[in-house]
Design a protein around this motif. Structure first.
Motif, PDB file in Angstrom:
ATOM      1  N   LYS A  67     -57.935  42.209 -15.760  1.00 25.79           N
ATOM      2  CA  LYS A  67     -59.289  42.444 -16.246  1.00 25.79           C
ATOM      3  C   LYS A  67     -59.406  43.946 -16.475  1.00 25.79           C
ATOM      4  O   LYS A  67     -59.378  44.739 -15.551  1.00 25.79           O
ATOM      5  N   LEU A  68     -59.475  44.340 -17.730  1.00 22.15           N
ATOM      6  CA  LEU A  68     -59.563  45.751 -18.070  1.00 22.15           C
ATOM      7  C   LEU A  68     -61.005  46.235 -17.946  1.00 22.15           C
ATOM      8  O   LEU A  68     -61.939  45.493 -18.221  1.00 22.15           O
ATOM      9  N   SER A  69     -61.162  47.465 -17.568  1.00 24.77           N
ATOM     10  CA  SER A  69     -62.500  48.053 -17.464  1.00 24.77           C
ATOM     11  C   SER A  69     -62.745  48.902 -18.700  1.00 24.77           C
ATOM     12  O   SER A  69     -62.524  50.109 -18.719  1.00 24.77           O
ATOM     13  N   GLY A  70     -63.183  48.231 -19.743  1.00 26.03           N
ATOM     14  CA  GLY A  70     -63.443  48.893 -21.012  1.00 26.03           C
ATOM     15  C   GLY A  70     -64.614  48.237 -21.696  1.00 26.03           C
ATOM     16  O   GLY A  70     -65.456  47.623 -21.046  1.00 26.03           O
ATOM     17  N   CYS A  71     -64.672  48.355 -23.002  1.00 30.31           N
ATOM     18  CA  CYS A  71     -65.777  47.796 -23.788  1.00 30.31           C
ATOM     19  C   CYS A  71     -65.224  46.782 -24.775  1.00 30.31           C
ATOM     20  O   CYS A  71     -64.328  47.093 -25.564  1.00 30.31           O
ATOM     21  N   ARG A  72     -65.767  45.589 -24.739  1.00 32.44           N
ATOM     22  CA  ARG A  72     -65.314  44.505 -25.613  1.00 32.44           C
ATOM     23  C   ARG A  72     -65.474  44.918 -27.067  1.00 32.44           C
ATOM     24  O   ARG A  72     -66.467  45.536 -27.454  1.00 32.44           O
ATOM     25  N   ALA A  73     -64.487  44.556 -27.889  1.00 33.71           N
ATOM     26  CA  ALA A  73     -64.516  44.911 -29.308  1.00 33.71           C
ATOM     27  C   ALA A  73     -63.847  43.812 -30.123  1.00 33.71           C
ATOM     28  O   ALA A  73     -62.900  43.172 -29.665  1.00 33.71           O
ATOM     29  N   TYR A  74     -64.348  43.609 -31.332  1.00 32.87           N
ATOM     30  CA  TYR A  74     -63.848  42.552 -32.208  1.00 32.87           C
ATOM     31  C   TYR A  74     -63.594  43.127 -33.593  1.00 32.87           C
ATOM     32  O   TYR A  74     -64.521  43.648 -34.233  1.00 32.87           O
ATOM     33  N   TRP A  75     -62.349  43.055 -34.048  1.00 34.30           N
ATOM     34  CA  TRP A  75     -61.958  43.521 -35.375  1.00 34.30           C
ATOM     35  C   TRP A  75     -62.009  42.340 -36.337  1.00 34.30           C
ATOM     36  O   TRP A  75     -61.360  41.319 -36.130  1.00 34.30           O
ATOM     37  N   ASP A  76     -62.809  42.472 -37.417  1.00 37.87           N
ATOM     38  CA  ASP A  76     -62.959  41.372 -38.375  1.00 37.87           C
ATOM     39  C   ASP A  76     -62.141  41.564 -39.651  1.00 37.87           C
ATOM     40  O   ASP A  76     -62.345  40.868 -40.636  1.00 37.87           O
ATOM     41  N   GLY A  77     -61.209  42.507 -39.630  1.00 36.89           N
ATOM     42  CA  GLY A  77     -60.388  42.799 -40.808  1.00 36.89           C
ATOM     43  C   GLY A  77     -60.918  43.974 -41.606  1.00 36.89           C
ATOM     44  O   GLY A  77     -60.226  44.523 -42.457  1.00 36.89           O
ATOM     45  N   LYS A  78     -62.160  44.376 -41.313  1.00 36.21           N
ATOM     46  CA  LYS A  78     -62.780  45.502 -42.008  1.00 36.21           C
ATOM     47  C   LYS A  78     -63.465  46.469 -41.051  1.00 36.21           C
ATOM     48  O   LYS A  78     -63.452  47.674 -41.268  1.00 36.21           O
ATOM     49  N   LYS A  79     -64.088  45.914 -40.013  1.00 37.58           N
ATOM     50  CA  LYS A  79     -64.867  46.722 -39.073  1.00 37.58           C
ATOM     51  C   LYS A  79     -64.617  46.262 -37.650  1.00 37.58           C
ATOM     52  O   LYS A  79     -64.283  45.110 -37.408  1.00 37.58           O
ATOM     53  N   LEU A  80     -64.835  47.203 -36.710  1.00 39.17           N
ATOM     54  CA  LEU A  80     -64.751  46.888 -35.288  1.00 39.17           C
ATOM     55  C   LEU A  80     -66.176  46.800 -34.747  1.00 39.17           C
ATOM     56  O   LEU A  80     -66.987  47.701 -34.979  1.00 39.17           O
ATOM     57  N   TRP A  81     -66.465  45.709 -34.032  1.00 40.22           N
ATOM     58  CA  TRP A  81     -67.817  45.408 -33.564  1.00 40.22           C
ATOM     59  C   TRP A  81     -67.881  45.370 -32.040  1.00 40.22           C
ATOM     60  O   TRP A  81     -66.926  44.966 -31.392  1.00 40.22           O
ATOM     61  N   THR A  82     -69.045  45.708 -31.487  1.00 35.16           N
ATOM     62  CA  THR A  82     -69.295  45.498 -30.064  1.00 35.16           C
ATOM     63  C   THR A  82     -69.792  44.079 -29.864  1.00 35.16           C
ATOM     64  O   THR A  82     -70.133  43.381 -30.831  1.00 35.16           O
ATOM     65  N   ARG A  83     -69.905  43.661 -28.613  1.00 38.73           N
ATOM     66  CA  ARG A  83     -70.474  42.338 -28.311  1.00 38.73           C
ATOM     67  C   ARG A  83     -71.922  42.237 -28.755  1.00 38.73           C
ATOM     68  O   ARG A  83     -72.415  41.148 -29.025  1.00 38.73           O
ATOM     69  N   ARG A  84     -72.610  43.339 -28.792  1.00 40.95           N
ATOM     70  CA  ARG A  84     -74.026  43.324 -29.182  1.00 40.95           C
ATOM     71  C   ARG A  84     -74.226  43.386 -30.691  1.00 40.95           C
ATOM     72  O   ARG A  84     -75.347  43.459 -31.166  1.00 40.95           O
ATOM     73  N   GLY A  85     -73.130  43.413 -31.450  1.00 37.19           N
ATOM     74  CA  GLY A  85     -73.241  43.403 -32.900  1.00 37.19           C
ATOM     75  C   GLY A  85     -73.327  44.777 -33.537  1.00 37.19           C
ATOM     76  O   GLY A  85     -73.651  44.895 -34.717  1.00 37.19           O
TER      77      GLY A  85
END
Length: 133
Positions: A25-43
């Motif tokens: 379990k890493l202590s960082g900030c969740r991020a999602y790459w959609d192929g163009k942009k990196l997003w937080t969990r809050r959008g």
């Protein structure tokens, strides 16, 4: 992208864990790459370095975490919220949900697409081989 669209961990309630996959379990900030942009969990769109945008894949999505090392959550948060990226900041990936196949196959793809990136890698994991912990 928002937190309702991201897979989250669940609590363990004493089940037989044989064959389960485990990662730190890493202590960082969740991020999602959609192929163009990196997003937080809050959008929120994360303002990533130009190098990251140039080298992250455009044909698959990556689910992971902005990580600055153990006991350095503040640096990961500063990168995520304020674009304050330093050479220590990494994008540790633990899934590529748009790829067909089971999790092991998807993690093989993650290793392939992040293997040569100096700022990203696949999360380390293993399979549990005992019946209880």
């Amino acid at each position: 992208m928002d937190e309702n669209q991201m897979t989250l961990a669940t609590n363990w309630h004493g089940s037989n864990v044989m064959g389960w996959f485990v990662s730190e379990k890493l202590s960082g900030c969740r991020a999602y790459w959609d192929g163009k942009k990196l997003w937080t969990r809050r959008g929120k769109i994360i303002q990533i370095p130009k190098l990251w945008k140039a080298k992250l894949p455009t044909d698959i999505h990556l689910d992971g975490e902005i990580f600055a090392g153990r006991k350095n959550f503040e640096a990961a948060y500063a990168a995520t919220e304020h674009g304050a990226f330093t050479p220590d900041i990494q994008f540790i990936t633990f899934d590529c949900p748009t790829v067909t196949g089971n999790w092991i196959k998807r993690m093989e793809i993650v290793k392939t697409v992040t293997g040569n990136l100096e700022f990203s890698s696949a999360v380390d994991w293993f399979t549990i081989t005992v019946t209880s912990y």
